[in-house]
Design an enzyme around this catalytic site. Structure first.
Site, PDB file in Angstrom:
ATOM      1  N   GLN A   1     -12.630 -33.875  -9.042  1.00 24.20           N
ATOM      2  CA  GLN A   1     -13.612 -32.859  -9.427  1.00 24.20           C
ATOM      3  C   GLN A   1     -14.891 -33.515  -9.930  1.00 24.20           C
ATOM      4  OE1 GLN A   1     -15.789 -30.272  -9.958  1.00 24.20           O
ATOM      5  NE2 GLN A   1     -13.985 -28.965 -10.133  1.00 24.20           N
TER       6      GLN A   1
ATOM      7  N   ARG B   1     -17.440 -32.027 -11.207  1.00 28.90           N
ATOM      8  CA  ARG B   1     -17.989 -31.350 -12.383  1.00 28.90           C
ATOM      9  C   ARG B   1     -17.182 -31.717 -13.616  1.00 28.90           C
ATOM     10  NH1 ARG B   1     -20.218 -25.299 -12.549  1.00 28.90           N
ATOM     11  NH2 ARG B   1     -21.293 -25.468 -14.524  1.00 28.90           N
TER      12      ARG B   1
ATOM     13  N   GLN C   1     -13.551 -14.173  -5.075  1.00 35.48           N
ATOM     14  CA  GLN C   1     -13.588 -15.247  -4.082  1.00 35.48           C
ATOM     15  C   GLN C   1     -12.401 -16.179  -4.294  1.00 35.48           C
ATOM     16  OE1 GLN C   1     -17.080 -17.696  -4.238  1.00 35.48           O
ATOM     17  NE2 GLN C   1     -16.456 -18.980  -2.522  1.00 35.48           N
TER      18      GLN C   1
ATOM     19  N   GLY D   1     -13.091 -24.346  -7.075  1.00 40.00           N
ATOM     20  CA  GLY D   1     -12.749 -23.119  -7.786  1.00 40.00           C
ATOM     21  C   GLY D   1     -12.092 -23.354  -9.129  1.00 40.00           C
ATOM     22  N   GLU D   2     -12.434 -24.480  -9.794  1.00 37.97           N
ATOM     23  CA  GLU D   2     -11.757 -24.782 -11.058  1.00 37.97           C
ATOM     24  C   GLU D   2     -12.089 -23.768 -12.150  1.00 37.97           C
ATOM     25  OE1 GLU D   2     -10.964 -28.447 -14.197  1.00 37.97           O
ATOM     26  OE2 GLU D   2     -11.581 -28.869 -12.139  1.00 37.97           O
ATOM     27  N   ARG D   3     -13.300 -23.220 -12.155  1.00 37.84           N
ATOM     28  CA  ARG D   3     -13.642 -22.219 -13.162  1.00 37.84           C
ATOM     29  C   ARG D   3     -12.770 -20.978 -12.998  1.00 37.84           C
ATOM     30  NH1 ARG D   3     -18.023 -19.799 -12.929  1.00 37.84           N
ATOM     31  NH2 ARG D   3     -18.411 -19.401 -15.128  1.00 37.84           N
ATOM     32  N   ARG D   4     -12.580 -20.546 -11.739  1.00 44.00           N
ATOM     33  CA  ARG D   4     -11.721 -19.396 -11.484  1.00 44.00           C
ATOM     34  C   ARG D   4     -10.274 -19.698 -11.873  1.00 44.00           C
ATOM     35  NH1 ARG D   4     -13.440 -19.295  -5.547  1.00 44.00           N
ATOM     36  NH2 ARG D   4     -14.727 -21.022  -6.258  1.00 44.00           N
TER      37      ARG D   4
ATOM     38  N   ASN E   1     -19.428 -28.562  -4.241  1.00 47.23           N
ATOM     39  CA  ASN E   1     -20.008 -28.445  -5.572  1.00 47.23           C
ATOM     40  C   ASN E   1     -21.518 -28.610  -5.547  1.00 47.23           C
ATOM     41  OD1 ASN E   1     -18.243 -28.328  -8.279  1.00 47.23           O
ATOM     42  ND2 ASN E   1     -17.004 -29.098  -6.594  1.00 47.23           N
TER      43      ASN E   1
ATOM     44  N   ARG F   1     -23.390 -25.441  -5.048  1.00 49.10           N
ATOM     45  CA  ARG F   1     -23.340 -24.414  -6.090  1.00 49.10           C
ATOM     46  C   ARG F   1     -24.691 -24.236  -6.766  1.00 49.10           C
ATOM     47  NH1 ARG F   1     -18.327 -22.904  -7.853  1.00 49.10           N
ATOM     48  NH2 ARG F   1     -19.207 -22.351  -9.865  1.00 49.10           N
TER      49      ARG F   1
END
Length: 303
Positions: free
Chosen positions: A54, A56, A78, A95-98, A130, A133
């Site tokens: 990742q 981020r 999503q 999609g780590e935030r989700r 990323n 984004r």
């Protein structure tokens, strides 16, 4: 409604297929692989591990909480993307935030696109996605470009093709990594913009970079005003005042080293004054209520 039911039925069919240990799909060549790759399934959150590639690193706890509230009301709009590692074992690609918001809500499953990819492909997919984004800060984007160069061995021309950006744009981001780490932190925290950072790159001496950076913050200078300040710096051949040079020479080495550690930790240039007796005072500047609260959390050991 019929379309939604069809999608749910497809998800259940994929779930049955993926939960068959005797016919586990390990590569794109395996039987039924085409039914899995690129499709969406409600995947058990316990089967998913965080992506070590990742790009981020800065996740706002407040933004995760806000996303969790949205997910609670509207669900996951999503799907995340995962790659299959083994039987009932998946790794996040994007999609780590989700994913974090779903974990926060103690959800059992999350909609996910299934991919089959090796480590290098996974890293490249995560980095490229990323970069696209809208909510990444300039330093995160620059670090992602640098990782594509260092770990995937992509040239700037190849990156330009992969991410759909001009080579000059990529170069401008990469140059930000030449800034002092304190200034990079300020950009990540939103105290200055990429425009400010690009202006400061023209100053080679990092001590002078920091001096102008502090002036940008204290005087709330615009990008144009910063560019003028840097232009005047070069025209006048400015250097740090002699009094400062003399003062720095009398500061003990252990303090010089310590100040750099403090400055990097708090994200600001820390001022230290020392008397001849060895007693001193440390000054930590802040530039807003939000900045003050951020520093307070650091002092209290909170994340």
């Amino acid at each position: 409604m019929a379309k939604a039911n069809k999608k749910q039925a497809l998800g259940r069919g994929l779930s049955a297929l993926l939960n068959d240990p005797d016919n586990d799909i390990k590569s794109a060549k395996d039987k039924n692989a085409e039914k899995v790759i690129g499709n969406i399934i409600e995947l058990d959150l316990d089967f998913i591990e965080v992506n070590p590639f990742q790009p981020r690193t800065n996740f706002s706890e407040e933004s995760i909480q806000e996303l969790a509230s949205s997910v609670k009301e509207l669900g996951i709009i999503q799907p995340i993307t995962v790659r299959k590692l083994g039987f009932n074992k998946y790794q996040l690609v994007s999609g780590e935030r989700r994913y974090r918001a779903s974990k926060l809500l103690n959800l059992e499953t999350i909609p996910a696109y299934i991919r089959i990819a090796n480590d290098q492909e996974s890293l490249e997919m995560a980095l490229v996605e990323n970069i696209q984004r809208q909510d990444l800060d300039p330093i995160e984007i620059a670090l992602s470009y640098q990782r594509l160069i260092d770990e995937i061995q992509l040239t700037q021309e190849q990156m330009s093709e992969r991410v759909g950006k001009k080579r000059s744009t990529i170069t401008n981001y990469l140059r930000l990594l030449k800034l002092d780490p304190i200034i990079q932190t300020g950009m990540r925290d939103g105290f200055i913009s990429m425009g400010h950072g690009r202006a400061l790159i023209a100053i080679d001496d990092q001590a002078d970079q920091l001096e102008i950076y502090e002036k940008i913050l204290s005087d709330k200078l615009s990008v144009r005003e910063t560019e003028d300040l840097v232009r005047n710096y070069h025209q006048k051949g400015e250097a740090k005042p002699t009094s400062k040079n003399t003062e720095s020479e009398t500061v003990p080495k252990y303090i010089k080293k310590g100040v750099q550690v403090f400055s990097e930790y708090f994200g600001h240039k820390i001022d230290v004054k020392v008397s001849k007796s060895g007693k001193g005072k440390i000054t930590i500047p802040f530039h807003s209520e939000e900045d003050f609260n951020r520093i307070k959390k650091l002092v209290q050991g909170e994340k």
